[in-house]
Design a protein around this motif. Structure first.
Motif, PDB file in Angstrom:
ATOM      1  N   ALA A  90       0.848  -1.190   0.000  1.00 44.85           N
ATOM      2  CA  ALA A  90       0.000   0.000   0.000  1.00 44.85           C
ATOM      3  C   ALA A  90       0.885   1.243   0.000  1.00 44.85           C
ATOM      4  O   ALA A  90       1.991   1.247   0.544  1.00 44.85           O
ATOM      5  N   LEU A  91       0.380   2.285  -0.591  1.00 38.41           N
ATOM      6  CA  LEU A  91       1.115   3.545  -0.657  1.00 38.41           C
ATOM      7  C   LEU A  91       1.119   4.241   0.695  1.00 38.41           C
ATOM      8  O   LEU A  91       2.119   4.815   1.102  1.00 38.41           O
ATOM      9  N   GLY A  92       0.019   4.193   1.394  1.00 39.60           N
ATOM     10  CA  GLY A  92      -0.078   4.831   2.706  1.00 39.60           C
ATOM     11  C   GLY A  92      -0.567   6.259   2.606  1.00 39.60           C
ATOM     12  O   GLY A  92      -0.197   7.003   1.711  1.00 39.60           O
ATOM     13  N   ALA A  93      -1.405   6.628   3.555  1.00 34.45           N
ATOM     14  CA  ALA A  93      -1.977   7.976   3.573  1.00 34.45           C
ATOM     15  C   ALA A  93      -0.883   9.011   3.793  1.00 34.45           C
ATOM     16  O   ALA A  93       0.160   8.723   4.373  1.00 34.45           O
ATOM     17  N   GLY A  94      -1.151  10.220   3.313  1.00 30.37           N
ATOM     18  CA  GLY A  94      -0.210  11.318   3.510  1.00 30.37           C
ATOM     19  C   GLY A  94       0.290  11.877   2.197  1.00 30.37           C
ATOM     20  O   GLY A  94      -0.241  11.592   1.127  1.00 30.37           O
ATOM     21  N   ASP A  95       1.338  12.687   2.291  1.00 27.60           N
ATOM     22  CA  ASP A  95       1.895  13.352   1.117  1.00 27.60           C
ATOM     23  C   ASP A  95       2.872  12.438   0.379  1.00 27.60           C
ATOM     24  O   ASP A  95       3.684  11.749   1.012  1.00 27.60           O
ATOM     25  N   HIS A  96       2.782  12.476  -0.952  1.00 28.00           N
ATOM     26  CA  HIS A  96       3.667  11.673  -1.801  1.00 28.00           C
ATOM     27  C   HIS A  96       4.098  12.517  -2.992  1.00 28.00           C
ATOM     28  O   HIS A  96       3.289  13.240  -3.573  1.00 28.00           O
ATOM     29  N   ARG A  97       5.359  12.413  -3.351  1.00 32.34           N
ATOM     30  CA  ARG A  97       5.885  13.104  -4.533  1.00 32.34           C
ATOM     31  C   ARG A  97       5.624  12.218  -5.740  1.00 32.34           C
ATOM     32  O   ARG A  97       6.164  11.135  -5.863  1.00 32.34           O
ATOM     33  N   LEU A  98       4.730  12.683  -6.622  1.00 35.40           N
ATOM     34  CA  LEU A  98       4.357  11.942  -7.825  1.00 35.40           C
ATOM     35  C   LEU A  98       4.945  12.651  -9.034  1.00 35.40           C
ATOM     36  O   LEU A  98       4.859  13.878  -9.133  1.00 35.40           O
ATOM     37  N   SER A  99       5.555  11.896  -9.925  1.00 37.97           N
ATOM     38  CA  SER A  99       6.111  12.450 -11.155  1.00 37.97           C
ATOM     39  C   SER A  99       5.583  11.654 -12.343  1.00 37.97           C
ATOM     40  O   SER A  99       5.470  10.429 -12.265  1.00 37.97           O
ATOM     41  N   LEU A 100       5.281  12.378 -13.415  1.00 39.98           N
ATOM     42  CA  LEU A 100       4.826  11.755 -14.650  1.00 39.98           C
ATOM     43  C   LEU A 100       5.539  12.413 -15.815  1.00 39.98           C
ATOM     44  O   LEU A 100       5.587  13.635 -15.911  1.00 39.98           O
ATOM     45  N   LYS A 101       6.098  11.581 -16.687  1.00 37.86           N
ATOM     46  CA  LYS A 101       6.695  12.053 -17.931  1.00 37.86           C
ATOM     47  C   LYS A 101       5.924  11.424 -19.082  1.00 37.86           C
ATOM     48  O   LYS A 101       5.767  10.207 -19.131  1.00 37.86           O
ATOM     49  N   GLU A 102       5.417  12.256 -19.985  1.00 37.18           N
ATOM     50  CA  GLU A 102       4.709  11.801 -21.179  1.00 37.18           C
ATOM     51  C   GLU A 102       5.653  11.959 -22.374  1.00 37.18           C
ATOM     52  O   GLU A 102       6.145  13.050 -22.641  1.00 37.18           O
ATOM     53  N   VAL A 103       5.910  10.862 -23.076  1.00 41.19           N
ATOM     54  CA  VAL A 103       6.733  10.897 -24.280  1.00 41.19           C
ATOM     55  C   VAL A 103       5.773  10.739 -25.455  1.00 41.19           C
ATOM     56  O   VAL A 103       5.146   9.688 -25.622  1.00 41.19           O
ATOM     57  N   LEU A 104       5.644  11.813 -26.245  1.00 43.74           N
ATOM     58  CA  LEU A 104       4.609  11.895 -27.277  1.00 43.74           C
ATOM     59  C   LEU A 104       5.232  11.994 -28.665  1.00 43.74           C
ATOM     60  O   LEU A 104       6.202  12.720 -28.875  1.00 43.74           O
ATOM     61  N   ARG A 105       4.645  11.277 -29.618  1.00 50.87           N
ATOM     62  CA  ARG A 105       5.074  11.352 -31.004  1.00 50.87           C
ATOM     63  C   ARG A 105       4.152  12.326 -31.734  1.00 50.87           C
ATOM     64  O   ARG A 105       2.958  12.075 -31.869  1.00 50.87           O
ATOM     65  N   ILE A 106       4.712  13.434 -32.192  1.00 48.72           N
ATOM     66  CA  ILE A 106       3.948  14.463 -32.875  1.00 48.72           C
ATOM     67  C   ILE A 106       4.322  14.403 -34.353  1.00 48.72           C
ATOM     68  O   ILE A 106       5.513  14.412 -34.701  1.00 48.72           O
ATOM     69  N   SER A 107       3.321  14.380 -35.216  1.00 54.14           N
ATOM     70  CA  SER A 107       3.564  14.126 -36.640  1.00 54.14           C
ATOM     71  C   SER A 107       4.548  15.094 -37.291  1.00 54.14           C
ATOM     72  O   SER A 107       5.306  14.707 -38.161  1.00 54.14           O
ATOM     73  N   TYR A 108       4.562  16.337 -36.891  1.00 53.95           N
ATOM     74  CA  TYR A 108       5.416  17.311 -37.565  1.00 53.95           C
ATOM     75  C   TYR A 108       6.736  17.581 -36.847  1.00 53.95           C
ATOM     76  O   TYR A 108       7.500  18.450 -37.258  1.00 53.95           O
ATOM     77  N   LEU A 109       7.008  16.870 -35.767  1.00 57.20           N
ATOM     78  CA  LEU A 109       8.274  17.048 -35.053  1.00 57.20           C
ATOM     79  C   LEU A 109       9.206  15.874 -35.351  1.00 57.20           C
ATOM     80  O   LEU A 109       8.775  14.717 -35.317  1.00 57.20           O
ATOM     81  N   PRO A 110      10.478  16.144 -35.605  1.00 57.64           N
ATOM     82  CA  PRO A 110      11.419  15.052 -35.898  1.00 57.64           C
ATOM     83  C   PRO A 110      11.957  14.370 -34.647  1.00 57.64           C
ATOM     84  O   PRO A 110      12.841  13.535 -34.728  1.00 57.64           O
ATOM     85  N   PHE A 111      11.422  14.733 -33.488  1.00 51.00           N
ATOM     86  CA  PHE A 111      11.862  14.170 -32.213  1.00 51.00           C
ATOM     87  C   PHE A 111      10.628  14.029 -31.329  1.00 51.00           C
ATOM     88  O   PHE A 111       9.628  14.711 -31.531  1.00 51.00           O
ATOM     89  N   PRO A 112      10.669  13.141 -30.335  1.00 53.58           N
ATOM     90  CA  PRO A 112       9.529  13.012 -29.425  1.00 53.58           C
ATOM     91  C   PRO A 112       9.393  14.257 -28.549  1.00 53.58           C
ATOM     92  O   PRO A 112      10.389  14.840 -28.126  1.00 53.58           O
ATOM     93  N   LEU A 113       8.172  14.657 -28.295  1.00 56.41           N
ATOM     94  CA  LEU A 113       7.892  15.739 -27.358  1.00 56.41           C
ATOM     95  C   LEU A 113       7.803  15.120 -25.968  1.00 56.41           C
ATOM     96  O   LEU A 113       7.091  14.129 -25.772  1.00 56.41           O
ATOM     97  N   VAL A 114       8.513  15.680 -25.012  1.00 58.74           N
ATOM     98  CA  VAL A 114       8.486  15.174 -23.645  1.00 58.74           C
ATOM     99  C   VAL A 114       7.859  16.240 -22.759  1.00 58.74           C
ATOM    100  O   VAL A 114       8.335  17.371 -22.703  1.00 58.74           O
ATOM    101  N   ALA A 115       6.781  15.874 -22.094  1.00 58.54           N
ATOM    102  CA  ALA A 115       6.102  16.764 -21.146  1.00 58.54           C
ATOM    103  C   ALA A 115       6.208  16.115 -19.771  1.00 58.54           C
ATOM    104  O   ALA A 115       5.986  14.905 -19.642  1.00 58.54           O
ATOM    105  N   GLU A 116       6.550  16.907 -18.758  1.00 61.38           N
ATOM    106  CA  GLU A 116       6.756  16.351 -17.417  1.00 61.38           C
ATOM    107  C   GLU A 116       6.112  17.222 -16.355  1.00 61.38           C
ATOM    108  O   GLU A 116       6.076  18.439 -16.485  1.00 61.38           O
TER     109      GLU A 116
END
Length: 129
Positions: A90-116
């Motif tokens: 279990a994660l346990g109640a209270g404060d937790h540092r959550l991080s998410l990185k989205e690696v997205l393929r965009i048709s007109y970009l020659p590299f992946p877009l990374v949003a965090e």
């Protein structure tokens, strides 16, 4: 661009087999799920295994590896999606540092877009049964 809006405040919750939270797309247009190359999650600094993560934009949970073939599913801009993580303890109640990185393929970009985004989110204690 929209990175600070990716993790939805107040959405961290326990599930029967881990935890879940809501997220928004860090890109100004919607994307087909097949164009999401990766979702990288860490909780309290600990990385989560890719195979422990599932995604649900409202049409039911899907494993990250299966998103590559999900040509009929789309994550619209501004819509919340649920990201669930399976974990044995279990994660346990209270404060937790959550991080998410989205690696997205965009048709007109020659590299992946990374949003965090990384935020301190509070997990409320589970209600007694």
């Amino acid at each position: 661009m929209f990175d600070k809006y990716i993790l939805v405040d107040g959405s961290l919750r326990e599930t029967a087999d881990g935890f879940a939270f809501d997220a928004m797309l860090g890109y100004y247009r919607g994307l087909g799920l097949s164009m999401i190359e990766d979702l990288v999650v860490s909780i309290d600094g600990d990385p989560v295994s890719r195979d422990a993560i599932s995604f649900d934009e409202g049409k039911g949970p899907i494993a990250l590896d299966d998103m590559e073939q999900a040509y009929d599913r789309r994550w619209p801009f501004g819509n919340k999606a649920t990201i669930a993580v399976k974990r044995p303890e279990a994660l346990g109640a209270g404060d937790h540092r959550l991080s998410l990185k989205e690696v997205l393929r965009i048709s007109y970009l020659p590299f992946p877009l990374v949003a965090e985004d990384s935020k301190m989110l509070t997990l409320a204690p589970m209600a007694a049964a």
